[in-house]
Every structure is written in structure tokens, then in C-alpha cells.
Write a protein that holds these residues in place. Structure first.
Motif, short mmCIF file in Angstrom:
data_model
loop_
_atom_site.label_atom_id
_atom_site.label_comp_id
_atom_site.label_asym_id
_atom_site.label_seq_id
_atom_site.Cartn_x
_atom_site.Cartn_y
_atom_site.Cartn_z
N LEU A 29 2.71 -22.16 79.54
CA LEU A 29 3.64 -22.35 80.66
C LEU A 29 5.03 -21.81 80.31
N ARG A 30 5.48 -22.07 79.10
CA ARG A 30 6.77 -21.54 78.69
C ARG A 30 6.77 -20.01 78.69
N SER A 31 5.68 -19.44 78.23
CA SER A 31 5.55 -17.98 78.25
C SER A 31 5.66 -17.45 79.67
N GLY A 32 5.05 -18.16 80.61
CA GLY A 32 5.16 -17.77 82.02
C GLY A 32 6.58 -17.86 82.53
N HIS A 33 7.27 -18.97 82.21
CA HIS A 33 8.64 -19.14 82.67
C HIS A 33 9.57 -18.08 82.07
N LEU A 34 9.38 -17.76 80.81
CA LEU A 34 10.22 -16.76 80.15
C LEU A 34 10.02 -15.38 80.76
N ARG A 35 8.76 -15.06 81.09
CA ARG A 35 8.52 -13.75 81.70
C ARG A 35 9.06 -13.73 83.13
N HIS A 77 20.04 -21.70 79.35
CA HIS A 77 20.55 -21.13 80.59
C HIS A 77 20.59 -19.62 80.42
N ILE A 78 19.86 -18.92 81.28
CA ILE A 78 19.71 -17.46 81.14
C ILE A 78 20.39 -16.76 82.30
N SER A 79 21.25 -15.80 81.97
CA SER A 79 21.91 -14.99 82.99
C SER A 79 22.03 -13.58 82.47
N LEU A 80 22.48 -12.67 83.29
CA LEU A 80 22.60 -11.26 82.91
C LEU A 80 23.59 -11.12 81.74
N GLY A 81 23.06 -10.72 80.60
CA GLY A 81 23.90 -10.44 79.46
C GLY A 81 24.36 -11.66 78.67
N VAL A 82 24.12 -12.86 79.20
CA VAL A 82 24.59 -14.07 78.53
C VAL A 82 23.51 -15.14 78.57
N THR A 83 23.14 -15.65 77.40
CA THR A 83 22.16 -16.72 77.34
C THR A 83 22.72 -17.84 76.47
N SER A 84 22.65 -19.05 76.97
CA SER A 84 23.17 -20.20 76.21
C SER A 84 22.11 -21.26 76.07
N LEU A 134 13.45 -10.02 77.81
CA LEU A 134 14.43 -10.81 77.07
C LEU A 134 14.34 -10.46 75.59
N PRO A 135 15.40 -10.67 74.82
CA PRO A 135 15.35 -10.40 73.38
C PRO A 135 14.22 -11.19 72.71
N GLU A 136 13.50 -10.53 71.80
CA GLU A 136 12.33 -11.16 71.17
C GLU A 136 12.71 -12.43 70.42
N ASP A 137 13.86 -12.42 69.75
CA ASP A 137 14.24 -13.61 68.99
C ASP A 137 14.52 -14.79 69.91
N LEU A 138 15.06 -14.50 71.11
CA LEU A 138 15.30 -15.56 72.09
C LEU A 138 13.97 -16.13 72.59
N VAL A 139 13.03 -15.25 72.88
CA VAL A 139 11.73 -15.69 73.37
C VAL A 139 11.04 -16.58 72.34
N GLU A 140 11.03 -16.14 71.08
CA GLU A 140 10.39 -16.92 70.02
C GLU A 140 11.08 -18.27 69.86
N SER A 141 12.40 -18.25 69.94
CA SER A 141 13.15 -19.50 69.78
C SER A 141 12.82 -20.49 70.88
N LEU A 142 12.75 -20.00 72.14
CA LEU A 142 12.50 -20.91 73.26
C LEU A 142 11.04 -21.34 73.34
N LEU A 143 10.13 -20.48 72.91
CA LEU A 143 8.72 -20.89 72.91
C LEU A 143 8.50 -22.11 72.01
N GLY A 144 9.25 -22.18 70.92
CA GLY A 144 9.10 -23.29 69.99
C GLY A 144 10.20 -24.32 70.07
N ALA A 145 11.02 -24.24 71.12
CA ALA A 145 12.16 -25.15 71.25
C ALA A 145 11.71 -26.58 71.53
N SER A 146 12.57 -27.53 71.19
CA SER A 146 12.32 -28.92 71.54
C SER A 146 12.50 -29.08 73.04
#
Length: 310
Positions: free
Chosen positions: A262-268, A303-310, A283-295
Motif C-alpha cells: 500500500l505504501r508503494s502504491g501511495h508513493l507512486r 509531506h511531499i510537494s514539488l521540489g520540497v519534501t519534509s 521521487l528520489p530513491e532514498d526518499l522512497v526507501e526511507s518512507l517504505l520502512g518509516a514508522s
């Protein structure tokens, strides 16, 4: 199909310049899967015209195999106009009598279906013509060694003179089914994930997309799993459902857990939400990997936006 979107923001009736790109549910999924590194092929039909050639070239540019695409010399390539807006993008279809509407069961002849792991389809195809419905029924009833994926993809304008009751049968015959809660309410009169599962107990995997809230997956006999959607600064939403399906299928083929799929779906989906086009930059690969395994807390705070992710 050929897709036209406004070249600059503004009311559609005031837009002078439009940008030609491509669109289509199944081709979108194929493009996303190819970008994710999987071998993907798209099988369809386009006209022997400039739009058809442009569509095939564009799909190929993502690394998708288009050798199974039929060039129809008698019918035109379908097209649609997307009036882009972050709150929802009205879409105008011009596809009656298109090359794709001429598809039928014969399209399956010679396809190397024993060599694929997933065949992805949608509820758009059976609405195009009687022969397209016959194609979908032939695929649904054929013996198979692959997973059959089906996305409801409700398009009411395509069903004005056809019976949408066939959609439940096609969904029931699939192995993986994607349904928007809002779509299910319009087509079947049920909206809650548990109600949709009761209506569709047959598919091994049922994914109920709940818009900005998130998505729920029913996978076999296990308890349903819900995963909230990411916070995304939406440019416009059309195409996000196809991107979500691709991300989820990618995770399915990788053998991931329901939550990770489900996270993979949301990220894509986020990659499509951030653009006016149906297939946006990854999205940057390191961001994807980080969020896939995030708590859970880290995921909820992202929060994902154009050019800025927090």
C-alpha cells in the motif's frame, strides 16, 4: 490515447495553447512499472495516424514493449482533453469508433501470456464496444498462470448505452482488484471497504482506494490492512489511481507485506499528483526507501510537494 492538457493555467475556455501528451489507464500502469525497473508490455490498438504514432513512441520512451500494439488503418486513434485543476480535472473523451474500440478476442492470439507474471486490465475496455467486452470475458475465463489484475476505473460517460452490471463479473474473475470507494458507491451502491469486500469475496486481493484518506487491502483470509495516504501538494489528480496500481503491483511481485504494498502504491501515486501529466518524474530513491520502512508516525508526518519534501 492522445491527451491534450492546457499549456498554461487558466479557465479551459480561455486556453489558447494545449500540450499534446499521452494517456490511458493500462498504458499508464505499464509506463510506471517500466520506470520502476520491471519488464512491461502494452497491448492495444491505435490508428495509422500521427496521434497513434506519437502514442506508441511516447509509451516506448518509458521502456515499454509495444510490439503487441495493433495499427488499425481504418479507425482513428482515440483522444481526450483534460481540463487540469487541483480540485478535479474534467475529462472529455473522443473515442467512439476508435481503433481501440475495434479490439476483440483475436487480440489474445499469439500473445506470450505464459511468459508474464501479471496482466493488468481495467473497466474502461469493456465499455468501448461489444467486441471489447468479448475480449475481456475471454481473458477472464481463460486458463492462466499469471495474476489477472482489474481496476474498476469507472467512467460513466462510456456506459450511457451499455450495462455496467458486467463489471462485477469481470472483477470477480480477477486475482487482484482495485476499486475506488467513490466508484463502488456509484456503480454498486456500496462504499465502505467491508461492504465492497462482501460484494466481491472472490478476488484473492481487493484494494479499496479511499481518496485522500488512504487505502485498505483485503488479502486472502487475513484481516484488512489500512494505510493512510501521504500528504501531497496536488497539482492535479488524474492518473494517480493508475500510478497507485502500478506501485501496488510492483510490491506484489516483490513479495512485500500488505502495508508495504500500500505504501508503494501511495508513493507512486504522489508522482502523478505532482504533475499535469499522467506519468510524472519519480521521487528520489532514498526518499522512497526511507518512507517504505518509516514508522507510522514518520509516515503520517511526511509531506511531499514539488521540489520540497519534509
Amino acid at each position: 490515447m492522445a491527451l491534450f492538457v492546457p499549456a498554461v493555467p487558466g479557465p479551459p475556455d480561455e486556453v489558447v495553447t494545449w500540450t499534446r501528451t499521452i494517456g490511458g489507464a493500462e498504458s499508464n500502469v505499464a509506463c510506471h512499472l517500466a520506470v520502476l525497473g520491471l519488464r512491461a508490455a502494452w497491448v492495444s490498438a491505435v490508428g495509422g495516424d500521427a496521434f497513434g504514432r506519437a502514442v506508441v513512441r511516447a509509451v516506448e520512451s518509458f521502456g515499454v514493449d509495444t510490439s503487441g500494439v495493433v495499427i488499425d488503418p481504418a479507425r482513428p486513434t482515440g483522444l481526450y482533453i483534460k481540463e487540469s485543476d487541483a480540485s478535479g480535472s474534467p475529462v472529455r473523451y473522443y473515442r467512439r469508433g476508435s481503433a481501440a474500440s475495434g479490439m476483440g478476442p483475436a487480440l489474445l492470439d499469439g500473445l506470450p501470456l505464459d511468459e508474464v507474471r501479471v496482466v493488468h486490465t481495467s473497466g474502461i475496455t469493456p465499455a468501448l464496444s461489444d467486441s471489447c467486452l468479448a475480449l475481456m470475458r475471454a481473458l477472464a475465463t481463460a486458463s492462466r498462470s499469471f495474476l489477472l489484475s482489474f481496476d474498476l476505473n469507472w467512467r460513466p460517460a462510456l456506459w450511457t448505452d451499455r450495462d455496467p452490471a458486467v463489471l462485477r463479473d469481470l472483477a470477480a474473475a480477477a486475482d487482484v482488484v482495485f476499486v475506488g470507494a467513490d466508484e463502488a458507491e456509484r456503480v454498486w451502491g456500496v462504499e465502505k471497504p467491508t461492504e465492497i469486500r462482501a460484494l466481491l469475496p472472490e478476488p484473492a486481493t481487493l484494494v479499496v482506494k479511499q481518496g485522500a484518506d488512504g487505502a485498505t487491502v483485503f488479502d486472502g483470509s487475513a484481516a484488512p490492512v489500512f494505510q493512510p495516504a501521504l500528504k501531497v501538494d496536488v497539482v492535479e489528480p488524474v492518473g494517480a489511481g493508475d500510478a497507485f496500481a502500478a506501485g501496488f503491483l510492483y510490491g506484489t511481485l516483490a513479495g512485500w507485506s500488505p502495508e508495504r504494498r500500500l505504501r508503494s502504491g501511495h508513493l507512486r501515486a504522489a508522482t502523478a499528483l505532482l504533475t499535469h501529466h499522467d506519468v510524472g518524474p519519480s521521487l528520489p530513491e532514498d526518499l522512497v526507501e526511507s518512507l517504505l520502512g518509516a514508522s507510522p508516525d514518520e509516515w503520517a508526518a511526511a509531506h511531499i510537494s514539488l521540489g520540497v519534501t519534509s
